[in-house]
Design an enzyme around this catalytic site. Sequence first.
Site, short mmCIF file in Angstrom:
data_model
loop_
_atom_site.label_atom_id
_atom_site.label_comp_id
_atom_site.label_asym_id
_atom_site.label_seq_id
_atom_site.Cartn_x
_atom_site.Cartn_y
_atom_site.Cartn_z
N GLU B 39 0.85 -1.20 0.00
CA GLU B 39 0.00 0.00 0.00
C GLU B 39 0.89 1.25 0.00
O GLU B 39 1.94 1.27 0.65
CB GLU B 39 -0.84 -0.05 1.28
CG GLU B 39 -1.80 1.08 1.52
CD GLU B 39 -2.50 0.93 2.91
OE1 GLU B 39 -2.05 0.11 3.74
OE2 GLU B 39 -3.49 1.65 3.12
N LYS B 111 -9.38 2.27 -1.81
CA LYS B 111 -9.61 1.59 -0.52
C LYS B 111 -10.97 1.94 0.07
O LYS B 111 -11.29 3.11 0.28
CB LYS B 111 -8.49 1.98 0.44
CG LYS B 111 -8.48 1.21 1.76
CD LYS B 111 -7.25 1.65 2.59
CE LYS B 111 -7.08 0.84 3.85
NZ LYS B 111 -5.85 1.24 4.57
N CYS B 146 -5.17 -3.46 2.71
CA CYS B 146 -4.87 -3.38 4.14
C CYS B 146 -6.12 -3.59 5.00
O CYS B 146 -6.66 -4.68 5.02
CB CYS B 146 -4.19 -2.05 4.42
SG CYS B 146 -3.22 -2.03 5.95
#
Lengths: 265, 265
Positions: B39, B111, B146
Amino acid sequence: MLTLSTVQFAPIFGDKPPNINRIHDFIDSLQSDIIIFPELCTTGYFFQTNEEAIAAAELFSGETITALQLKSTERNQIYVIGFAELGEDGNAYNSAALIMPDTNLTAVYRKTHLFYKESNCFAAGNTGFFVVEDTKRDVKIGVMICYDWRFPEAARSLALAGADLIVCPSNLVTDVWHIAMPARALENKVYLAVANRIGTETGGGEELVFKGDSAIWGYNGKIMAKSGVDEESVLTVTIDPTQTRNKSFNAFNNIFTDRRPEMYK
Amino acid sequence: MLTLSTVQFAPIFGDKPPNINRIHDFIDSLQSDIIIFPELCTTGYFFQTNEEAIAAAELFSGETITALQLKSTERNQIYVIGFAELGEDGNAYNSAALIMPDTNLTAVYRKTHLFYKESNCFAAGNTGFFVVEDTKRDVKIGVMICYDWRFPEAARSLALAGADLIVCPSNLVTDVWHIAMPARALENKVYLAVANRIGTETGGGEELVFKGDSAIWGYNGKIMAKSGVDEESVLTVTIDPTQTRNKSFNAFNNIFTDRRPEMYK
């Protein structure tokens, strides 16, 4: 703080009285607040036909659960017991009785996801995932059964309904569920207790070996206690259900309110 | 059969050129079909304000991704790279570029679930969970980033969209995700690859330590390869994406068609 036990044993297929006696004996030997027994532990597991399951099934209001209800009220304990239920609709269900000392709270869960030949024998559960709250003990309990473990949606639904503790009466014949159960506890921040059975059953020319390995996980996903794979075993742990309720873990994040259901399939 | 690599390294905060050089160097050293980077690995992680993130962010059509796209086409490799994206709407997003040799397939994932102070810096992702299919290689890839790991709905959405392989560029600062990732692979029967970073960053008087531990799981939930917690590391495994597609595991059960969404919260 509450004490929680799982009971792992080998019910005998098709011979209810000794199974029910074993259940009562275990209860009489345990002082725990909550005691979890395996799936279909009054009748055994490996039914082959719907007729066979219906013949063995009994009403939720029938003799077996009524006797356990009396015991629950008398001993002030919560029991979760898998049994073959004859529904008021005439269907056989693979159910678990959640028997509370206060009879008004006692409820039945009917297995949502049927495994293997169960679909030849039982109707798919129609109760959905629900939670029972015992305000005196300050605990909210949700039930799923065995193969329900495979679906993250099952434990998630129970947690979103407010469960502090998910209990899972089981007759598991693999050990891969040990990969998923800690995640179920962690991702929902709940306690999770699996009471699995041991022993073997044959039916339709096939043998099933039940894999024991009953276990209880804390809300951090760490295992608290675990039985062996082939021995009769009672696990007992102490839990604090109130610790599961704050789903925030820093000033920014909360594992429930951070969900974005509109983004999910 | 495809080769899949994860790259674990320590990007430098606020100094793009050396980070981008490292990414190109890793690529030049690897022959894998698919390479996953962490990330925000072009910029580093610990932004404190939206202004700071916007200043570092660049368009998906910008210089960094364009150069990597050229490399992808030239080398015939797939790259997944976390970067700070400046959206066409002026927002900064915590994004991952899924760079395919065929530019028509190249896509960006933003995300969905923001972690900690990211919500001070980035807009919540609006791409949703999607899958890109490479028919030449016969693989379907879905991306999450994540903290998306924390939500079973994320991996589930990708799997239901058809992913054979879920990749997860990460900057994880705990190790509890190792409890959940094998379940994500198992419950969806998909490969899952996490490229985490190492190193430390400070910001706002706080230090973050990134925990490495990059890993790849097979569709049975078993770990195939794992990096250490604090060393630069490349993992490479061979995968067969076609093996993930039959979600039946006996004559009665299929982990997708057995789902009963009408029963879920």
